[in-house]
Design an enzyme around this catalytic site. Sequence first.
Site, mmCIF file in Angstrom:
data_model
loop_
_atom_site.group_PDB
_atom_site.id
_atom_site.type_symbol
_atom_site.label_atom_id
_atom_site.label_comp_id
_atom_site.label_asym_id
_atom_site.label_seq_id
_atom_site.Cartn_x
_atom_site.Cartn_y
_atom_site.Cartn_z
ATOM 1 N N ASP A 113 -32.118 -6.934 -13.774
ATOM 2 C CA ASP A 113 -30.779 -6.913 -14.355
ATOM 3 C C ASP A 113 -30.332 -5.461 -14.421
ATOM 4 O O ASP A 113 -31.144 -4.566 -14.690
ATOM 5 C CB ASP A 113 -30.778 -7.539 -15.753
ATOM 6 C CG ASP A 113 -30.859 -9.059 -15.724
ATOM 7 O OD1 ASP A 113 -30.506 -9.654 -14.683
ATOM 8 O OD2 ASP A 113 -31.262 -9.642 -16.726
ATOM 9 N N ASP A 129 -25.999 -13.325 -11.519
ATOM 10 C CA ASP A 129 -25.515 -14.034 -12.704
ATOM 11 C C ASP A 129 -24.003 -14.250 -12.633
ATOM 12 O O ASP A 129 -23.496 -15.307 -13.011
ATOM 13 C CB ASP A 129 -25.860 -13.251 -13.976
ATOM 14 C CG ASP A 129 -27.357 -13.094 -14.190
ATOM 15 O OD1 ASP A 129 -28.129 -13.946 -13.704
ATOM 16 O OD2 ASP A 129 -27.754 -12.114 -14.852
#
Length: 150
Positions: A113, A129
Site C-alpha cells: 500500500d 484498491d
Amino acid sequence: MIYISIVIVLFLLDFFIKNYIVKNKKLNEKEDIIKDKLSIRYIQNKGAIYSTFEDKSAIVCGISFVLVVLLWIIYIPMLLKEGNKGLKLGLSFMIAGGMSNVYDRVKRKYVVDYIHWNKLNKIIFNLADIFIVLGGIISLICNLIGDKNK
C-alpha cells in the site's frame, strides 16, 4: 478483446508501481505529492482493509483468491455475450485490482500500500484498491440503471 486488455493494463500498471515503491521507498517513509493533502507512504499490509486480520493473513489470502475466481466465473460468460458494456467494464476493474492484491498476498505475503490521503491519517491504500472500488461503483450503477448497451 477490449475488456481483457483493460484487465491486463490495469493489473500491470499497479504491478509496476508496487515494484517501484518496494525498490525505491523506505518502509513507512512519507513523501508529499500534494503538500498536506496527498503523499506516498510505503507500508506492508498483511491483513485486509485497514490492516485488519493481520494475524490471519493466510485466511485473508484464501478468501481474496476465491473472490477473484468467482468474479472470473461471472465475467467470462458475460464477455461472450453482447451488451452490458458498463458491467463488463466494472468487472474488468474489480478483477484487475483483485488480481493485483492477490498476487501480492501470494508472492510477497503482504499487499503493498502506498497512497496516503493525509486527511484520513490511518488510511493507506493502493491503485488496485481504487480499481476495486471504482469497478464496484460502475457495476452497481449499471445494475441499477439497467445497462443493456450494445
